[in-house]
Design a protein around this motif. Structure first.
Motif, PDB file in Angstrom:
ATOM      1  N   GLU A   1       0.831  -1.206   0.000  1.00  0.00           N
ATOM      2  CA  GLU A   1       0.000   0.000   0.000  1.00  0.00           C
ATOM      3  C   GLU A   1       0.861   1.251   0.000  1.00  0.00           C
ATOM      4  OE1 GLU A   1      -3.807  -2.006   2.386  1.00  0.00           O
ATOM      5  OE2 GLU A   1      -2.284  -0.861   3.465  1.00  0.00           O
ATOM      6  N   LEU A   2       1.961   1.211   0.739  1.00  0.00           N
ATOM      7  CA  LEU A   2       2.888   2.341   0.738  1.00  0.00           C
ATOM      8  C   LEU A   2       3.527   2.530  -0.631  1.00  0.00           C
ATOM      9  CD1 LEU A   2       4.613   1.933   4.218  1.00  0.00           C
ATOM     10  CD2 LEU A   2       3.246   3.888   3.463  1.00  0.00           C
ATOM     11  N   GLU A   3       3.844   1.438  -1.309  1.00  0.00           N
ATOM     12  CA  GLU A   3       4.424   1.523  -2.652  1.00  0.00           C
ATOM     13  C   GLU A   3       3.441   2.163  -3.621  1.00  0.00           C
ATOM     14  OE1 GLU A   3       7.499  -2.256  -2.977  1.00  0.00           O
ATOM     15  OE2 GLU A   3       5.357  -2.630  -3.257  1.00  0.00           O
ATOM     16  N   VAL A   4       2.190   1.729  -3.549  1.00  0.00           N
ATOM     17  CA  VAL A   4       1.148   2.289  -4.424  1.00  0.00           C
ATOM     18  C   VAL A   4       0.976   3.779  -4.139  1.00  0.00           C
ATOM     19  CG1 VAL A   4      -1.334   2.269  -4.906  1.00  0.00           C
ATOM     20  CG2 VAL A   4      -0.075   0.110  -4.738  1.00  0.00           C
ATOM     21  N   LEU A   5       0.960   4.134  -2.872  1.00  0.00           N
ATOM     22  CA  LEU A   5       0.781   5.526  -2.470  1.00  0.00           C
ATOM     23  C   LEU A   5       1.945   6.391  -2.945  1.00  0.00           C
ATOM     24  CD1 LEU A   5      -1.202   7.286  -0.886  1.00  0.00           C
ATOM     25  CD2 LEU A   5       0.059   6.717   1.194  1.00  0.00           C
ATOM     26  N   GLN A   6       3.166   5.879  -2.833  1.00  0.00           N
ATOM     27  CA  GLN A   6       4.339   6.625  -3.267  1.00  0.00           C
ATOM     28  C   GLN A   6       4.310   6.875  -4.770  1.00  0.00           C
ATOM     29  OE1 GLN A   6       7.091   7.861  -1.274  1.00  0.00           O
ATOM     30  NE2 GLN A   6       7.308   8.964  -3.200  1.00  0.00           N
ATOM     31  N   LEU A   7       3.942   5.866  -5.541  1.00  0.00           N
ATOM     32  CA  LEU A   7       3.883   6.027  -6.998  1.00  0.00           C
ATOM     33  C   LEU A   7       2.764   6.984  -7.398  1.00  0.00           C
ATOM     34  CD1 LEU A   7       4.546   2.330  -8.097  1.00  0.00           C
ATOM     35  CD2 LEU A   7       6.123   4.269  -8.214  1.00  0.00           C
TER      36      LEU A   7
ATOM     37  N   ILE B   1       1.043   2.504 -12.467  1.00  0.00           N
ATOM     38  CA  ILE B   1       1.371   1.881 -11.180  1.00  0.00           C
ATOM     39  C   ILE B   1       1.318   0.367 -11.308  1.00  0.00           C
ATOM     40  CG2 ILE B   1       0.597   1.560  -8.787  1.00  0.00           C
ATOM     41  CD1 ILE B   1      -0.408   4.455  -8.852  1.00  0.00           C
ATOM     42  N   ALA B   2       0.297  -0.132 -11.994  1.00  0.00           N
ATOM     43  CA  ALA B   2       0.167  -1.581 -12.197  1.00  0.00           C
ATOM     44  C   ALA B   2       1.376  -2.133 -12.947  1.00  0.00           C
ATOM     45  CB  ALA B   2      -1.124  -1.880 -12.968  1.00  0.00           C
ATOM     46  N   GLU B   3       1.810  -1.428 -13.992  1.00  0.00           N
ATOM     47  CA  GLU B   3       2.956  -1.893 -14.770  1.00  0.00           C
ATOM     48  C   GLU B   3       4.239  -1.835 -13.952  1.00  0.00           C
ATOM     49  OE1 GLU B   3       2.819   0.684 -18.132  1.00  0.00           O
ATOM     50  OE2 GLU B   3       1.230  -0.465 -19.145  1.00  0.00           O
ATOM     51  N   ARG B   4       4.417  -0.765 -13.172  1.00  0.00           N
ATOM     52  CA  ARG B   4       5.630  -0.605 -12.377  1.00  0.00           C
ATOM     53  C   ARG B   4       5.744  -1.714 -11.322  1.00  0.00           C
ATOM     54  NH1 ARG B   4       8.624   3.924 -10.655  1.00  0.00           N
ATOM     55  NH2 ARG B   4       8.081   4.848 -12.673  1.00  0.00           N
ATOM     56  N   LEU B   5       4.617  -2.069 -10.718  1.00  0.00           N
ATOM     57  CA  LEU B   5       4.629  -3.063  -9.642  1.00  0.00           C
ATOM     58  C   LEU B   5       4.339  -4.472 -10.148  1.00  0.00           C
ATOM     59  CD1 LEU B   5       2.758  -1.062  -6.845  1.00  0.00           C
ATOM     60  CD2 LEU B   5       5.217  -1.355  -7.155  1.00  0.00           C
ATOM     61  N   ASN B   6       4.106  -4.597 -11.451  1.00  0.00           N
ATOM     62  CA  ASN B   6       3.820  -5.894 -12.067  1.00  0.00           C
ATOM     63  C   ASN B   6       2.591  -6.557 -11.441  1.00  0.00           C
ATOM     64  OD1 ASN B   6       4.285  -7.954 -13.944  1.00  0.00           O
ATOM     65  ND2 ASN B   6       5.543  -9.138 -12.510  1.00  0.00           N
ATOM     66  N   ILE B   7       1.554  -5.734 -11.262  1.00  0.00           N
ATOM     67  CA  ILE B   7       0.277  -6.234 -10.767  1.00  0.00           C
ATOM     68  C   ILE B   7      -0.824  -5.745 -11.704  1.00  0.00           C
ATOM     69  CG2 ILE B   7       1.003  -6.362  -8.357  1.00  0.00           C
ATOM     70  CD1 ILE B   7      -0.283  -3.668  -7.844  1.00  0.00           C
TER      71      ILE B   7
ATOM     72  N   PRO C   1      -4.359  -3.780 -12.910  1.00  0.00           N
ATOM     73  CA  PRO C   1      -5.077  -2.553 -12.520  1.00  0.00           C
ATOM     74  C   PRO C   1      -6.162  -2.833 -11.481  1.00  0.00           C
ATOM     75  CG  PRO C   1      -4.759  -2.595 -14.891  1.00  0.00           C
ATOM     76  CD  PRO C   1      -4.331  -3.951 -14.369  1.00  0.00           C
ATOM     77  N   PHE C   2      -6.776  -4.007 -11.555  1.00  0.00           N
ATOM     78  CA  PHE C   2      -7.794  -4.377 -10.551  1.00  0.00           C
ATOM     79  C   PHE C   2      -7.170  -4.421  -9.164  1.00  0.00           C
ATOM     80  CE2 PHE C   2      -9.850  -7.605  -7.921  1.00  0.00           C
ATOM     81  CZ  PHE C   2     -11.172  -7.199  -7.964  1.00  0.00           C
ATOM     82  N   THR C   3      -5.952  -4.983  -9.067  1.00  0.00           N
ATOM     83  CA  THR C   3      -5.269  -5.051  -7.774  1.00  0.00           C
ATOM     84  C   THR C   3      -4.901  -3.653  -7.276  1.00  0.00           C
ATOM     85  OG1 THR C   3      -4.382  -7.241  -8.325  1.00  0.00           O
ATOM     86  CG2 THR C   3      -3.310  -6.057  -6.528  1.00  0.00           C
ATOM     87  N   VAL C   4      -4.498  -2.771  -8.199  1.00  0.00           N
ATOM     88  CA  VAL C   4      -4.200  -1.389  -7.818  1.00  0.00           C
ATOM     89  C   VAL C   4      -5.441  -0.736  -7.212  1.00  0.00           C
ATOM     90  CG1 VAL C   4      -3.570   0.908  -8.653  1.00  0.00           C
ATOM     91  CG2 VAL C   4      -2.363  -1.094  -9.521  1.00  0.00           C
ATOM     92  N   ASN C   5      -6.584  -0.928  -7.862  1.00  0.00           N
ATOM     93  CA  ASN C   5      -7.824  -0.347  -7.339  1.00  0.00           C
ATOM     94  C   ASN C   5      -8.187  -0.940  -5.979  1.00  0.00           C
ATOM     95  OD1 ASN C   5      -8.269   1.361  -9.511  1.00  0.00           O
ATOM     96  ND2 ASN C   5      -9.345  -0.203 -10.684  1.00  0.00           N
ATOM     97  N   PHE C   6      -7.889  -2.224  -5.784  1.00  0.00           N
ATOM     98  CA  PHE C   6      -8.125  -2.863  -4.495  1.00  0.00           C
ATOM     99  C   PHE C   6      -7.290  -2.178  -3.407  1.00  0.00           C
ATOM    100  CE2 PHE C   6      -6.569  -5.991  -1.377  1.00  0.00           C
ATOM    101  CZ  PHE C   6      -7.762  -6.359  -0.788  1.00  0.00           C
TER     102      PHE C   6
END
Length: 212
Positions: free
Chosen positions: A155-161, A171-177, A179-184
């Protein structure tokens, strides 16, 4: 690539026409509909006729811009709303962001800044005029310690990006996850930070020392 469909709600007829011309000059944008107030917008809005993004003024006759944003959040939550207004007072800013606006731009912004902000918002970004970003950061009500939020490492990684200006897909591409997971993760962040929008999440995170 399909052009982004943007509608404008602006009561100043001259500025409304200027905005429509500005948007239609960009090859990636189409602005087929402009409105002087919110009611004609809702009269036109339907499952068959709706935009990707609405550029909304706040000082409108009848239903205010904030009320319009709230109603859109209920009726058409997938439509992105970006505020474009002269109002920079903290109450106006926070009311709009809390209502669900995805960004807040001032009319002092240059045409290039407006276009860039709209394109960023369409990709999940958070366009804020510099003065507005400062207001959001300064006017958060509380400054709890980072430990109080109990954010996970992801969550901190997502917030920082997000704070670095990356859109959801990036963000999804950077973290290799996905977009649904990003929204989660965003939903969890909103709950833990007790906010309702991406700009408010970033502002509260900075103020609480979660981000540098």
């Amino acid at each position: 690539m399909t052009a982004m469909n943007i509608w404008v709600v602006e009561d100043d007829s001259g500025y409304r026409r200027t905005l429509q011309r500005l948007l239609n000059r960009d090859q990636d944008i189409s602005c087929p509909q402009v409105f002087a107030s919110c009611q004609p917008l809702f009269d036109t809005l339907s499952a068959e006729s709706h935009p990707d993004l609405i550029l909304m003024d706040l000082g409108l006759p009848g239903m205010s811009g904030v009320e319009g944003i709230q109603k859109l959040a209920e009726l058409a939550p997938n439509i992105v709303v970006v505020v474009l207004t002269v109002f920079s007072a903290k109450e106006k800013v926070m009311d709009a962001l809390d209502a669900g606006a995805a960004g807040y731009l001032l009319k002092s912004a240059t045409p290039r800044e407006i276009i860039r902000g709209l394109k960023g918002a369409s990709e999940g970004g958070v366009p804020l005029s510099p003065a507005i970003a400062k207001t959001v950061l300064e006017e958060m009500n509380s400054s709890p310690s980072p430990e109080d939020f109990d954010l996970s490492e992801r969550e901190l990684e997502v917030l920082q990006l997000l704070a670095e200006g990356l859109a959801n897909k990036q963000i999804a591409e950077r973290l290799n996850i996905s977009p649904f997971t990003v929204n989660f993760h965003f939903r969890n962040l909103y709950k833990k930070l007790q906010v309702q929008s991406q700009p408010a999440a970033v502002a509260k995170a900075f103020r609480a020392g979660l981000l540098s």
